[in-house]
Motif scaffolding. Sequence first.
Motif, PDB file in Angstrom:
ATOM      1  N   SER A  77       0.809  -1.210   0.000  1.00 35.91           N
ATOM      2  CA  SER A  77       0.000   0.000   0.000  1.00 35.91           C
ATOM      3  C   SER A  77       0.848   1.269   0.000  1.00 35.91           C
ATOM      4  CB  SER A  77      -0.926   0.013   1.228  1.00 35.91           C
ATOM      5  OG  SER A  77      -0.149  -0.047   2.423  1.00 35.91           O
ATOM      6  N   ILE A  78       2.144   1.159   0.255  1.00 31.60           N
ATOM      7  CA  ILE A  78       3.001   2.330   0.309  1.00 31.60           C
ATOM      8  C   ILE A  78       3.147   2.922  -1.092  1.00 31.60           C
ATOM      9  CG2 ILE A  78       5.303   3.166   0.812  1.00 31.60           C
ATOM     10  CD1 ILE A  78       3.638   2.551   3.270  1.00 31.60           C
ATOM     11  N   LYS A  79       2.879   4.218  -1.193  1.00 31.59           N
ATOM     12  CA  LYS A  79       2.886   4.871  -2.498  1.00 31.59           C
ATOM     13  C   LYS A  79       4.225   5.498  -2.826  1.00 31.59           C
ATOM     14  CE  LYS A  79       0.311   8.240  -5.255  1.00 31.59           C
ATOM     15  NZ  LYS A  79      -0.808   9.206  -5.278  1.00 31.59           N
ATOM     16  N   TYR A  80       5.026   5.822  -1.825  1.00 29.85           N
ATOM     17  CA  TYR A  80       6.278   6.537  -2.059  1.00 29.85           C
ATOM     18  C   TYR A  80       7.467   5.674  -1.653  1.00 29.85           C
ATOM     19  CZ  TYR A  80       2.825  10.277  -1.881  1.00 29.85           C
ATOM     20  OH  TYR A  80       1.710  11.049  -2.082  1.00 29.85           O
ATOM     21  N   LYS A 116      11.004  16.064  -1.228  1.00 28.55           N
ATOM     22  CA  LYS A 116      10.419  15.171  -0.240  1.00 28.55           C
ATOM     23  C   LYS A 116       8.949  14.896  -0.537  1.00 28.55           C
ATOM     24  CE  LYS A 116      10.098  14.576   4.784  1.00 28.55           C
ATOM     25  NZ  LYS A 116      10.390  15.209   6.111  1.00 28.55           N
ATOM     26  N   ALA A 117       8.541  13.635  -0.366  1.00 24.49           N
ATOM     27  CA  ALA A 117       7.134  13.263  -0.547  1.00 24.49           C
ATOM     28  C   ALA A 117       6.287  13.878   0.571  1.00 24.49           C
ATOM     29  CB  ALA A 117       7.007  11.740  -0.527  1.00 24.49           C
ATOM     30  N   PRO A 118       5.027  14.210   0.269  1.00 22.22           N
ATOM     31  CA  PRO A 118       4.277  13.929  -0.962  1.00 22.22           C
ATOM     32  C   PRO A 118       4.368  15.028  -2.021  1.00 22.22           C
ATOM     33  CG  PRO A 118       2.790  14.767   0.680  1.00 22.22           C
ATOM     34  CD  PRO A 118       4.138  14.710   1.342  1.00 22.22           C
ATOM     35  N   SER A 119       5.174  16.062  -1.781  1.00 15.28           N
ATOM     36  CA  SER A 119       5.349  17.111  -2.790  1.00 15.28           C
ATOM     37  C   SER A 119       6.544  16.744  -3.655  1.00 15.28           C
ATOM     38  CB  SER A 119       5.539  18.469  -2.112  1.00 15.28           C
ATOM     39  OG  SER A 119       6.652  18.426  -1.244  1.00 15.28           O
ATOM     40  N   GLY A 120       7.106  17.716  -4.355  1.00 11.00           N
ATOM     41  CA  GLY A 120       8.258  17.447  -5.197  1.00 11.00           C
ATOM     42  C   GLY A 120       8.003  17.802  -6.647  1.00 11.00           C
ATOM     43  N   THR A 121       9.049  17.716  -7.450  1.00  8.16           N
ATOM     44  CA  THR A 121       8.989  18.054  -8.870  1.00  8.16           C
ATOM     45  C   THR A 121       9.133  16.786  -9.709  1.00  8.16           C
ATOM     46  OG1 THR A 121       9.986  20.215  -8.425  1.00  8.16           O
ATOM     47  CG2 THR A 121      10.000  19.440 -10.706  1.00  8.16           C
TER      48      THR A 121
END
Length: 211
Positions: A77-80, A116-121
């Motif tokens: 279930s981990i998305k990052y 850094k997750a959940p943001s980023g480019t």
Amino acid sequence: MGDKISLPPGLKFFPTDEDLVLHYLYRKVKLLPCYSDFIAEIDLHSYNPWELPGKASGGSKEWYFYSQKPRNYRKNSIKYRPAASGHWRVTGMDEPISNGSTIVGCKRSLVFYTGKAPSGTKTDWVMDEYSLLESTTRECKKRGSSRTVSGDWVLCRIKERGLHSEMKCEEDDDDEGTELSAMDEIFFSLADDFDEITSPINQQFAAAFLH
């Protein structure tokens, strides 16, 4: 790690999804004989994707690695997934990998983001992550721990989308810019003359002339 492999001329390493799961990942977990030289083993999440091509065993457009998921990221279930200066982010739905009618693994697509997750480019680096089903992994371990490797192993294929487009454009440009050599022009000229001679009308004129 990172030792380059040498394939015979004309051969390239282009395995299918089924090949990667059944003939590489499964056999590695089972400690069965496999072509280990084709895929390097690294801690994938300690690097940025642009650092990985130099650590692969080969490849110019796609690079393959065995890696283990970090302990805190082993749940499906981990998305990052963490990396050196960013993270891999899961996209889309998992694609099942089958052996006949039996599903033995899955393919998961990820995109690399800096920051850094959940943001980023978002970047053009993408990864296909191949893993065995938990039932398949348990079966491997159940058959004998001395014949399996520990950890949650995955097989990853890394590529850069922009690189593929540039290479495709270069190939198309090369095809469009191809010029005929002098020998080619002579050949096509002779071929045209031969077509004229062997056409039905010209054959009739030739037969009448000879008689």
